[in-house]
Scaffold this active site. Structure first.
Site, PDB file in Angstrom:
ATOM      1  N   ARG A  25      20.474 -56.530  32.404  1.00 23.50           N
ATOM      2  CA  ARG A  25      19.945 -56.790  31.081  1.00 23.50           C
ATOM      3  C   ARG A  25      18.536 -56.231  31.008  1.00 23.50           C
ATOM      4  O   ARG A  25      17.692 -56.541  31.824  1.00 23.50           O
ATOM      5  CB  ARG A  25      19.919 -58.287  30.783  1.00 23.50           C
ATOM      6  CG  ARG A  25      19.368 -58.550  29.398  1.00 23.50           C
ATOM      7  CD  ARG A  25      19.448 -60.005  29.031  1.00 23.50           C
ATOM      8  NE  ARG A  25      18.733 -60.812  29.988  1.00 23.50           N
ATOM      9  CZ  ARG A  25      18.591 -62.126  29.855  1.00 23.50           C
ATOM     10  NH1 ARG A  25      19.134 -62.736  28.851  1.00 23.50           N
ATOM     11  NH2 ARG A  25      17.938 -62.808  30.752  1.00 23.50           N
ATOM     12  N   ASP A  37      17.886 -66.513  34.892  1.00 23.38           N
ATOM     13  CA  ASP A  37      18.586 -65.238  34.744  1.00 23.38           C
ATOM     14  C   ASP A  37      17.995 -64.177  35.667  1.00 23.38           C
ATOM     15  O   ASP A  37      16.847 -64.263  36.080  1.00 23.38           O
ATOM     16  CB  ASP A  37      18.504 -64.748  33.298  1.00 23.38           C
ATOM     17  CG  ASP A  37      17.075 -64.517  32.840  1.00 23.38           C
ATOM     18  OD1 ASP A  37      16.212 -65.351  33.187  1.00 23.38           O
ATOM     19  OD2 ASP A  37      16.810 -63.521  32.148  1.00 23.38           O
ATOM     20  N   GLU A  38      18.806 -63.185  35.949  1.00 22.53           N
ATOM     21  CA  GLU A  38      18.384 -61.965  36.639  1.00 22.53           C
ATOM     22  C   GLU A  38      17.557 -62.240  37.896  1.00 22.53           C
ATOM     23  O   GLU A  38      16.564 -61.571  38.164  1.00 22.53           O
ATOM     24  CB  GLU A  38      17.598 -61.068  35.683  1.00 22.53           C
ATOM     25  CG  GLU A  38      18.432 -60.570  34.532  1.00 22.53           C
ATOM     26  CD  GLU A  38      17.642 -59.766  33.520  1.00 22.53           C
ATOM     27  OE1 GLU A  38      18.177 -58.753  33.045  1.00 22.53           O
ATOM     28  OE2 GLU A  38      16.502 -60.144  33.211  1.00 22.53           O
ATOM     29  N   SER A  39      17.968 -63.205  38.661  1.00 19.75           N
ATOM     30  CA  SER A  39      17.269 -63.517  39.914  1.00 19.75           C
ATOM     31  C   SER A  39      17.808 -62.625  41.026  1.00 19.75           C
ATOM     32  O   SER A  39      18.460 -63.087  41.976  1.00 19.75           O
ATOM     33  CB  SER A  39      17.433 -65.001  40.245  1.00 19.75           C
ATOM     34  OG  SER A  39      16.831 -65.809  39.266  1.00 19.75           O
TER      35      SER A  39
END
Length: 537
Positions: free
Chosen positions: A3, A336-338
Site C-alpha cells: 500500500r 498495518d504494513e509492519s
C-alpha cells in the site's frame, strides 16, 4: 501488494449541501423529475402541488440549533434573512422520537404552505436539514423548495472520512472545513491519522518529546506541525456540533520512525530491504536513518521494540491520554504494513496493544492485517484497506474480526482511497491501488460483496481515506476528495446497490453533477471530471 498511502478548505463552510438539479426517476410507470439528493434517500416521492416559496417573511420554528443552521444557509444561498416573527409560511424543524426509522433517521414533508422536517433524534434532524438545504432551488427568479415527501435513514452506523495529517500537516481550520464538507454528505466520523514515519502531530503531556523532537518535518522536506491539546479539543467539539466523532489513530508497531526521534530506546533501527530500495527509487527521497527525520514516502522499514516492557508503558501512556481527550468510542492503533516485524512479534504486539485500549473502556480499531493475531482483543474493529476483490489472504484476516464477534469498516483502496489519481486531471495522487481511479469506480461497488461471507451484519460502515504524501494544501484536498467523497457517502448511507433506481451510477452522476454550482459558491475547487454532467446556474 504494497500500500502506498498517502487540505481541506481554509475557510469553514456551511454544513448544508444545496443541490439545484433534478434527476428523472421511473415512478408508477411514468417518468417524473425528483429533486437531486446526495446521498440517495431511502424513499423520495414528488408531490403534485406547487412548491414552497422562500421569502423574507418565511419563519423557521422548532429546534434552535437546526433553525440557526438553516437560517444561515438560506442567507448564504438565497440572500434571504428569515423572519423572526410568524409573518408568512413556516418551516418547522422538530424532533419526535416516535417518528422515523431509528437513530439518525428523518422525514421531510413539503407543500405550498409549509415545510416540516422531523428527526427521530438530534442527528436525524441535522441530516434532515442537510437534505432540506439540498432541495433549495432557483426557479424563475424565486428560491423554492419543491413539493416532496422524503423518509430517510442510514444503512450503516459508521460513515467516515480519514485525513492523514502525518505525511503533510493540516491546521485546525483546514480540519474544521473538512468536517463541514463531510457532515453535509451525512458522514459522521473523522478518522485522523496523527502519526507516521514522517511526523508526530499530537501533543501529549505524558510524552512531550514526541512533539518537541518529531513534529517539525513532512514529506518532501515541507514544514510539519502538531496539535496542542486545546487544538485537538477544538476539533473534537467542532465535529460534535456537526454530529461527528473523531477517531484518533496512532500507528504501531510500524510507521513509527518518528517515535524513535523522540524516544530512541523504544525503536528499532530502520530495516532496508531490496524491496524498500525499490520503493525509494520509484518515489524518491533518501533511505531512512536512525535519529534522522524521514521525509520520503517508503513504508514498512520501522518498528517499535516489541520485546521491551518500556514499549508497552509507552503504549499505555499514549492511548491513556488520548482516551481522556476523546469522547468518541474508538481508538485506532494502526497495525498495518509492519514489514520489519516478524509475524510472531506482530501478533504479540497487537494482542497487547488492543488489550490496553480495551481496558481503557474504548473500542480498539486496527487495519485488517491485525486480524492475523489470534488473541487480539475480541472487541477490536477491523478496517479493510485491500481491493474490492481481496488479494493475498486479506479476506481471511478481515473476516477474523467478524468471527471474533466484532465488525468491519470497509475502505477498499481501489474504490475510495481519495488520494488515488484521476484518469484525467491534476498530477496529484498516486496510482498503486489499480489507479487511476475514476468517479464511476469510486461509486460502482457494493459493500456486502467485498469480503466473501460478510453481509451487512458484519459491517459497521464505510470510510474514505485521504492520504497526503502528495496532498499539501487545502486546494489539494478539495480536488482529490470531490466528487469521489460523495460516492463513498452514498455507499455508507443509501440503500444497497441496485435496490432502487436512484442507487445506480446513471442516477448518481446526474445527482452529483447538480452539486457543481453549490460547490463553486462554497469555494470548493472540485475536480470537474468529464464523467459527470455538471450543472450550471
Amino acid at each position: 501488494m504494497n500500500r502506498r498511502r498517502g487540505r481541506t478548505a481554509a475557510a469553514a463552510v456551511l454544513v448544508v449541501a444545496l443541490l439545484a438539479g433534478c434527476a428523472p426517476v421511473a415512478q408508477n410507470g411514468d417518468t417524473v423529475s425528483l429533486p437531486a439528493v446526495v446521498p440517495a434517500p431511502a424513499s423520495i416521492e414528488a408531490g403534485s402541488g406547487a412548491p414552497f416559496r422562500l421569502s423574507s417573511a418565511t419563519t423557521v420554528t422548532g429546534e434552535k440549533d437546526a433553525a440557526a443552521a438553516l437560517a444561515a444557509v438560506v442567507q448564504a444561498r438565497a440572500g434571504l434573512s428569515l423572519a423572526s416573527v410568524d409573518d408568512g409560511a413556516a418551516i418547522d424543524l422538530r424532533i419526535d422520537r416516535s417518528a422515523g426509522s431509528g437513530a439518525e433517521s428523518y422525514r421531510i414533508a413539503v407543500d405550498e404552505a409549509s415545510v416540516v422536517v422531523t428527526g427521530a433524534d438530534a442527528a436525524g434532524l441535522f441530516y434532515g436539514v442537510q437534505t432540506l438545504g439540498q432541495l433549495i432551488a432557483l426557479d424563475g427568479g424565486e428560491w423554492t423548495v419543491p413539493a416532496v415527501t422524503i423518509a430517510d435513514a442510514p444503512r450503516f452506523a459508521y460513515r467516515g472520512v480519514m485525513l492523514d495529517v502525518a505525511r503533510h500537516f493540516h491546521p485546525v481550520e483546514t480540519v474544521k472545513g473538512y468536517i463541514d464538507r463531510a457532515a453535509s454528505l451525512k458522514l459522521n466520523a473523522l478518522h485522523l491519522h496523527l502519526t507516521d514515519d514522517q511526523g508526530w502531530r499530537i501533543h501529549l503531556d505524558s510524552r512531550p518529546e514526541l512533539t518537541a523532537r518529531a513534529s517539525a518535518t513532512a514529506v518532501g522536506g515541507d514544514a510539519g506541525g502538531f496539535y496542542s491539546k486545546d487544538d485537538y479539543r477544538e476539533i473534537v467539539e467542532y465535529a460534535a456540533s456537526r454530529h461527528m466523532i473523531v477517531v484518533p489513530e496512532v500507528d504501531m508497531p510500524g510507521h513509527t520512525h518518528a517515535v524513535g526521534l523522540a524516544y530512541p530506546d523504544l525503536a528499532e533501527d530502520p530495516t532496508i530491504s531490496d524491496h524498500m530500495r525499490e520503493i525509494i527509487r520509484d518515489y524518491g527521497g533518501e533511505e531512512p536513518h536512525a535519529g534522522v527525520p524521514y521525509e520520503g514516502m517508503a513504508v514498512g522499514f520501522s518498528s517499535v521494540k516489541v520485546h521491551e516492557e518500556a514499549t508497552y508503558d509507552f503504549v499505555a501512556d499514549v492511548f491513556g491520554e488520548l482516551a481522556a481527550m476523546t469522547p468518541g468510542p474508538y481508538l485506532h492503533f494502526g497495525g498495518d504494513e509492519s514489514l520489519s516485524t516478524s509475524d510472531e512479534d506482530f501478533a504479540a504486539f497487537v494482542t497487547r496493544a488492543s488489550a490496553i485500549i480495551a481496558d481503557l473502556g474504548k473500542t480498539p480499531v486496527a487495519w485488517h492485517e491485525a486480524g492475523a493475531a489470534a488473541d487480539i482483543a475480541d472487541t477490536t474493529l477491523g478496517q479493510y484497506w485491500g481491493y474490492r476483490t481481496p488479494q493475498e489472504g486479506m479476506a481471511e484476516k478481515a473476516r477474523a474480526f467478524v468471527d471474533n464477534g466484532a465488525q468491519l469498516i470497509l475502505s477498499p483502496a481501489d474504490a475510495i482511497y481519495l488520494d488515488m489519481k484521476y484518469p484525467t486531471g491534476p498530477e496529484l495522487g498516486l496510482t498503486w491501488a489499480n489507479g487511476p481511479t475514476s468517479v464511476e469506480r469510486a461509486y460502482s461497488w457494493e459493500p456486502s460483496d467485498v469480503i466473501p461471507g460478510i453481509d451487512d451484519s458484519g459491517i459497521l460502515g464505510v470510510e474514505a481515506p485521504l492520504w497526503t504524501e502528495t496532498i499539501s494544501t487545502a486546494a489539494d484536498i478539495d480536488t482529490m476528495a470531490f466528487p469521489r467523497a460523495a460516492a463513498a457517502a452514498e455507499a455508507a448511507w443509501s440503500p444497497k446497490t441496485g435496490t432502487s433506481e436512484l442507487r445506480t451510477w446513471a442516477s448518481f452522476r446526474e445527482r452529483v453533477g447538480a452539486l457543481g454550482p453549490l460547490w463553486t459558491s462554497m469555494g470548493i475547487g472540485f475536480h470537474p471530471s468529464e464523467e459527470i454532467p455538471w450543472a450550471t446556474e
